[in-house]
Write a protein that holds these residues in place. Structure first.
Motif, PDB file in Angstrom:
ATOM      1  N   THR A 202     -23.155   6.885  15.224  1.00 33.84           N
ATOM      2  CA  THR A 202     -21.748   7.871  15.246  1.00 33.84           C
ATOM      3  C   THR A 202     -21.494   6.716  13.956  1.00 33.84           C
ATOM      4  OG1 THR A 202     -20.796   6.459  17.171  1.00 33.84           O
ATOM      5  CG2 THR A 202     -22.258   9.068  16.902  1.00 33.84           C
ATOM      6  N   ASN A 203     -21.534   5.437  14.509  1.00 30.32           N
ATOM      7  CA  ASN A 203     -20.326   4.595  13.147  1.00 30.32           C
ATOM      8  C   ASN A 203     -21.567   4.996  11.685  1.00 30.32           C
ATOM      9  OD1 ASN A 203     -19.143   4.708  15.225  1.00 30.32           O
ATOM     10  ND2 ASN A 203     -19.308   2.099  16.633  1.00 30.32           N
ATOM     11  N   GLY A 204     -22.300   4.650  11.389  1.00 28.43           N
ATOM     12  CA  GLY A 204     -23.389   4.945  10.425  1.00 28.43           C
ATOM     13  C   GLY A 204     -23.761   3.604  10.193  1.00 28.43           C
ATOM     14  N   HIS A 205     -24.000   2.870  11.651  1.00 29.37           N
ATOM     15  CA  HIS A 205     -25.245   1.301  11.423  1.00 29.37           C
ATOM     16  C   HIS A 205     -26.451   1.251  10.908  1.00 29.37           C
ATOM     17  CE1 HIS A 205     -20.810  -0.625  12.315  1.00 29.37           C
ATOM     18  NE2 HIS A 205     -21.213   0.107  13.357  1.00 29.37           N
ATOM     19  N   VAL A 206     -27.068   1.898  12.051  1.00 29.90           N
ATOM     20  CA  VAL A 206     -28.645   2.387  11.319  1.00 29.90           C
ATOM     21  C   VAL A 206     -28.403   3.000  10.443  1.00 29.90           C
ATOM     22  CG1 VAL A 206     -31.011   3.816  12.184  1.00 29.90           C
ATOM     23  CG2 VAL A 206     -28.694   3.275  13.901  1.00 29.90           C
ATOM     24  N   GLU A 207     -27.706   4.099   9.534  1.00 29.36           N
ATOM     25  CA  GLU A 207     -27.902   4.901   8.080  1.00 29.36           C
ATOM     26  C   GLU A 207     -27.775   3.473   7.659  1.00 29.36           C
ATOM     27  OE1 GLU A 207     -29.643   6.955   5.492  1.00 29.36           O
ATOM     28  OE2 GLU A 207     -29.354   7.222   7.746  1.00 29.36           O
ATOM     29  N   ALA A 208     -27.058   2.806   7.259  1.00 31.36           N
ATOM     30  CA  ALA A 208     -26.144   1.958   6.436  1.00 31.36           C
ATOM     31  C   ALA A 208     -28.203   0.993   6.167  1.00 31.36           C
ATOM     32  CB  ALA A 208     -25.178   1.334   6.555  1.00 31.36           C
ATOM     33  N   THR A 209     -27.895   0.416   7.027  1.00 31.91           N
ATOM     34  CA  THR A 209     -29.568   0.024   7.470  1.00 31.91           C
ATOM     35  C   THR A 209     -30.083  -0.049   6.639  1.00 31.91           C
ATOM     36  OG1 THR A 209     -28.676  -1.482   9.739  1.00 31.91           O
ATOM     37  CG2 THR A 209     -30.496  -1.437   8.920  1.00 31.91           C
TER      38      THR A 209
ATOM     39  N   ALA B 261     -32.365  -0.373  -0.363  1.00 30.85           N
ATOM     40  CA  ALA B 261     -32.449  -0.405  -2.030  1.00 30.85           C
ATOM     41  C   ALA B 261     -32.379  -2.376  -1.891  1.00 30.85           C
ATOM     42  CB  ALA B 261     -30.885  -0.443  -1.992  1.00 30.85           C
ATOM     43  N   ASN B 262     -33.219  -3.397  -1.160  1.00 32.86           N
ATOM     44  CA  ASN B 262     -33.495  -4.201  -1.370  1.00 32.86           C
ATOM     45  C   ASN B 262     -35.428  -4.443  -1.885  1.00 32.86           C
ATOM     46  OD1 ASN B 262     -31.321  -5.612  -0.226  1.00 32.86           O
ATOM     47  ND2 ASN B 262     -32.173  -5.935   1.665  1.00 32.86           N
ATOM     48  N   GLY B 263     -36.280  -2.973  -1.668  1.00 33.58           N
ATOM     49  CA  GLY B 263     -36.865  -2.975  -1.970  1.00 33.58           C
ATOM     50  C   GLY B 263     -38.382  -3.302  -0.703  1.00 33.58           C
ATOM     51  N   LYS B 264     -37.765  -3.379   0.510  1.00 34.18           N
ATOM     52  CA  LYS B 264     -38.062  -3.931   1.343  1.00 34.18           C
ATOM     53  C   LYS B 264     -38.891  -2.238   2.198  1.00 34.18           C
ATOM     54  CE  LYS B 264     -37.180  -8.023   0.989  1.00 34.18           C
ATOM     55  NZ  LYS B 264     -38.061  -8.655   0.017  1.00 34.18           N
ATOM     56  N   THR B 265     -39.281  -1.359   1.677  1.00 28.80           N
ATOM     57  CA  THR B 265     -39.790  -0.389   2.239  1.00 28.80           C
ATOM     58  C   THR B 265     -41.102   0.794   1.197  1.00 28.80           C
ATOM     59  OG1 THR B 265     -38.406   1.549   1.535  1.00 28.80           O
ATOM     60  CG2 THR B 265     -37.514  -0.267   3.684  1.00 28.80           C
TER      61      THR B 265
ATOM     62  N   LEU C 275     -41.295   6.663   6.592  1.00 26.16           N
ATOM     63  CA  LEU C 275     -40.879   5.737   5.748  1.00 26.16           C
ATOM     64  C   LEU C 275     -41.619   4.546   6.653  1.00 26.16           C
ATOM     65  CD1 LEU C 275     -38.394   4.450   2.968  1.00 26.16           C
ATOM     66  CD2 LEU C 275     -36.841   5.034   5.486  1.00 26.16           C
ATOM     67  N   TRP C 276     -42.039   3.000   5.899  1.00 26.85           N
ATOM     68  CA  TRP C 276     -42.177   2.097   6.105  1.00 26.85           C
ATOM     69  C   TRP C 276     -42.003   1.381   5.875  1.00 26.85           C
ATOM     70  CZ3 TRP C 276     -47.303   1.755   9.100  1.00 26.85           C
ATOM     71  CH2 TRP C 276     -48.129   3.232   8.530  1.00 26.85           C
ATOM     72  N   LEU C 277     -41.345  -0.665   7.250  1.00 27.86           N
ATOM     73  CA  LEU C 277     -40.636  -1.756   6.701  1.00 27.86           C
ATOM     74  C   LEU C 277     -42.548  -2.346   6.024  1.00 27.86           C
ATOM     75  CD1 LEU C 277     -38.235  -3.387   6.799  1.00 27.86           C
ATOM     76  CD2 LEU C 277     -39.153  -4.142   9.194  1.00 27.86           C
ATOM     77  N   ARG C 278     -42.100  -3.412   4.813  1.00 27.64           N
ATOM     78  CA  ARG C 278     -43.155  -4.722   4.698  1.00 27.64           C
ATOM     79  C   ARG C 278     -42.956  -5.279   5.612  1.00 27.64           C
ATOM     80  NH1 ARG C 278     -44.898  -2.585  -0.053  1.00 27.64           N
ATOM     81  NH2 ARG C 278     -43.360  -0.892  -1.688  1.00 27.64           N
TER      82      ARG C 278
ATOM     83  N   ASP D  86     -31.467  -9.017   4.617  1.00 29.30           N
ATOM     84  CA  ASP D  86     -31.277 -10.073   3.684  1.00 29.30           C
ATOM     85  C   ASP D  86     -29.626 -10.140   3.279  1.00 29.30           C
ATOM     86  OD1 ASP D  86     -30.736 -12.556   1.696  1.00 29.30           O
ATOM     87  OD2 ASP D  86     -30.142 -11.273  -0.190  1.00 29.30           O
ATOM     88  N   VAL D  87     -28.892 -10.418   4.768  1.00 31.97           N
ATOM     89  CA  VAL D  87     -27.488 -10.300   5.387  1.00 31.97           C
ATOM     90  C   VAL D  87     -27.351 -11.474   5.432  1.00 31.97           C
ATOM     91  CG1 VAL D  87     -27.149  -7.977   6.138  1.00 31.97           C
ATOM     92  CG2 VAL D  87     -27.503  -9.358   7.677  1.00 31.97           C
ATOM     93  N   GLY D  88     -27.713 -12.857   5.422  1.00 28.14           N
ATOM     94  CA  GLY D  88     -27.437 -14.070   5.674  1.00 28.14           C
ATOM     95  C   GLY D  88     -28.279 -14.659   7.129  1.00 28.14           C
ATOM     96  N   ILE D  89     -29.078 -13.556   7.796  1.00 27.15           N
ATOM     97  CA  ILE D  89     -29.635 -14.284   9.416  1.00 27.15           C
ATOM     98  C   ILE D  89     -30.206 -15.097   8.742  1.00 27.15           C
ATOM     99  CG2 ILE D  89     -30.164 -13.123  10.990  1.00 27.15           C
ATOM    100  CD1 ILE D  89     -28.633 -10.763  10.816  1.00 27.15           C
ATOM    101  N   PRO D  90     -30.537 -16.462   9.757  1.00 26.16           N
ATOM    102  CA  PRO D  90     -31.359 -17.431   9.673  1.00 26.16           C
ATOM    103  C   PRO D  90     -33.119 -16.578  10.217  1.00 26.16           C
ATOM    104  CG  PRO D  90     -29.860 -18.211  11.409  1.00 26.16           C
ATOM    105  CD  PRO D  90     -29.633 -16.766  10.925  1.00 26.16           C
ATOM    106  N   ALA D  91     -33.714 -17.190   9.960  1.00 25.78           N
ATOM    107  CA  ALA D  91     -35.437 -16.957  10.077  1.00 25.78           C
ATOM    108  C   ALA D  91     -35.550 -17.351  11.639  1.00 25.78           C
ATOM    109  CB  ALA D  91     -36.601 -17.586   9.318  1.00 25.78           C
ATOM    110  N   GLY D  92     -36.214 -16.567  12.394  1.00 24.29           N
ATOM    111  CA  GLY D  92     -36.067 -17.140  14.263  1.00 24.29           C
ATOM    112  C   GLY D  92     -35.309 -16.124  15.077  1.00 24.29           C
TER     113      GLY D  92
END
Length: 557
Positions: free
Chosen positions: A269-276, A282-286, A293-296, A359-365
């Motif tokens: 309802t807040n649009g977070h899923v669609e925005a993600t 847009a990042n070319g990861k799909t 629709l697939w994620l690489r 790619d929002v700055g979240i560290p690996a792991g």
């Protein structure tokens, strides 16, 4: 004693640096496996032998001589021995061990805790679908999550508890349909009853209250039933609110609280899923394939790419999870721990892959996970597989009613999370040494009885002359007390509340042995007050450790 240990450790570091610059960084004390070998063990001589091109025992003798020349070692250490291939065994003077009693009594409930470190932590746990009462597996997760929160809080973290409600998806539709059928008079076994429907008696309870047009209040909502059996959306909202209230009662009975309840539906309802999803595109990861629709995700270590959006336009379950964890990070929680069942193991790689691809700055792991197995319940020597009310499993409230909140918490925390566990109901209600929670609680109650028999002011014991605490039994108990802070820190770092249960059992055993070896309320006032101070400190540490587990420390049993 803790301050003394740090001073002795600093002296060891200085000695090692003199032998080999930089070696002091690895200065450490270990606990000898055999108590007769001493109080601290040092393995540095064997580690330095090769770079110094010397025999380990010769290096050990050099370290021994240098340490014994230091004033702090002269003050607090009775002897240093070299054993075996080069072990250095340090024996403390009784007065060094006695200091722990003063430290515990001065620290009180804060003993073992670290000052605030300015860091925030979110722990997400339980997160049950609002489709039924909480089962025993949820109970294990609730106990783990709450204890891990307490562990990190003891280490200075600002801890935030969150419950994620999966209130969107197929299971909610099944709940609504099951309730509607019950409201219309159908029941499991009827030809009209779907195979996938929920069969527990609680569904009939929901239907009855819906028909009665009742209002239910839960932690985050209030809803009144329309009573119209054809209004499926109203039934859905009422059923979810009803089960939210039921789960609230389960958690209240288990004494677990949350700072926030986060709704899966809000991510849509807040649009977070669609925005993600749009960000990943847009990042070319799909990529598109077979109408999906697939994620690489293989770019980030997953064993295969994952479907994000199915050909029917609906999202797979890990997509809202990615959106949810982006929200966690953006809310300022740079460290997050998720407590989940082992059936979620496959989710970890794809969620982390999605977070990296965003790619929002979240560290690996990110985030950390603690996975737990389910729990078998045995009663009267036989496995209990179902609850009449739930229909297919033993509920958390069943277990609490059969035993106690304290027993359920302690038992569910007494094994590593990923270890299979059988909850023995008969053992949990026994009042003997075979029951671990009773054994620990009895030690605390036994001390309270001694202190009550004395009748003096416990606060005054912090100033007692402790020199009489020089016997083997007293020193063994004091060494156990001194282990508490380091154990607590290690348990937090390893996400291991079971280590607290092991420690408490060891401490209770040390106390029971001490009680059997030495009478406490003796005529000699100096000896009496010293022994009372020791047992009062023991009661305090038992209390503190049980509090981490969410278990009470009774004064009477």
């Amino acid at each position: 004693m803790l301050k003394i240990k740090q001073e002795l450790l600093a002296g060891l570091a200085a000695t090692l640096d003199q032998l080999l610059p930089g070696a002091g960084d690895k200065a450490a004390f270990e606990s000898p496996k055999v108590a007769a070998h001493g109080d601290f063990a040092v393995t540095a001589a064997m580690q330095l032998a090769k770079p110094l091109k010397a025999n380990p025992r010769q290096v050990g003798e050099q370290i021994r001589a240098a340490l014994l020349a230091q004033p702090v070692y002269q003050q607090w250490v009775s002897d240093i021995e070299i054993a075996g291939p080069g072990f250095i065994n340090i024996r403390l003077k009784p007065e060094a061990k006695q200091q722990i009693v003063r430290e515990v009594l001065a620290g009180g409930e804060g003993f073992g805790q670290q000052p605030a470190n300015g860091q925030r932590l979110m722990v997400e746990f339980v997160s049950a679908n609002p489709t039924g009462p909480l089962h025993v597996g949820h109970g294990r997760q609730a106990a783990l999550g709450d204890a891990i929160c307490n562990l990190f809080a003891s280490q200075g973290w600002d801890v935030y508890r969150e419950f994620y409600y999966n209130d969107a998806g197929v299971q909610i539709g099944t709940l609504a349909t099951s309730t509607q059928l019950r409201a219309k008079g159908f029941k499991p076994g009827d030809a009209e009853w779907p195979e996938a429907a929920y069969n527990g008696d609680y569904i009939q309870d929901i239907a009855n209250d819906f028909l009665a047009k009742k209002t239910v209040h839960s932690d985050d909502r209030e809803f009144t039933a329309s009573g119209d059996v054809d209004d499926l959306d109203n039934i859905r909202q009422f059923a979810v609110a009803y089960l939210r209230r039921e789960q609230d009662l389960d958690l209240k009975a288990f004494d677990v609280r949350f700072d926030n309840y986060y709704l899966e539906s809000s991510l849509y309802t807040n649009g977070h899923v669609e925005a993600t999803v749009q960000r990943l595109i847009a990042n070319g990861k799909t990529y598109e394939q077979d109408g999906a629709l697939w994620l690489r995700s293989t770019d980030y270590g997953d064993d295969k790419d994952r479907v994000m959006r199915k050909s029917d336009g609906t999202y797979t379950y890990f997509v809202p999870d990615v959106a949810y964890h982006i929200q966690k990070f953006q809310r300022g929680f740079t460290k997050v721990i998720n407590i989940q069942g082992t059936d979620h193991h496959g989710t970890i790689a794809r969620v982390r892959a999605g977070l990296q691809a965003a790619d929002v700055g979240i560290p690996a792991g990110y985030p950390d996970y603690v996975l737990h197995t389910m729990v078998r319940v045995v009663r009267n020597g036989e496995e209990v597989k179902i609850s009449k009310r739930a229909g297919s499993y033993v509920t958390l409230r069943d277990l609490i009613e059969w035993t106690s909140k304290d027993a359920v918490r302690f038992f569910l925390l007494s094994r590593k999370p990923d270890t299979e566990y059988t909850f023995d109901v008969d053992l949990a209600v026994q009042k003997n040494n075979d029951n671990p929670v009773y054994y620990v609680q009895y030690a605390h109650a036994r001390i309270c009885s001694v202190l009550a028999g004395w009748g003096g002011d416990v606060a005054s014991l912090k100033d007692a002359d402790l020199s009489a605490l020089d016997t083997p039994a007293a020193q063994s108990l004091m060494l156990q007390l001194a282990r508490y802070p380091a154990m607590l820190s290690a348990a937090a770092a390893d996400f291991a509340p079971h280590d607290v249960t092991f420690y408490l059992r060891d401490l209770a055993a040390a106390y029971h042995s001490y009680y059997d070896a030495e009478r406490i309320l003796v005529d000699d006032e100096k000896v009496r007050l010293a022994r009372l101070a020791l047992v009062a400190a023991t009661a305090q540490v038992l209390h503190n450790g049980l509090a981490v587990l969410g278990v009470s420390a009774p004064q009477k049993m």
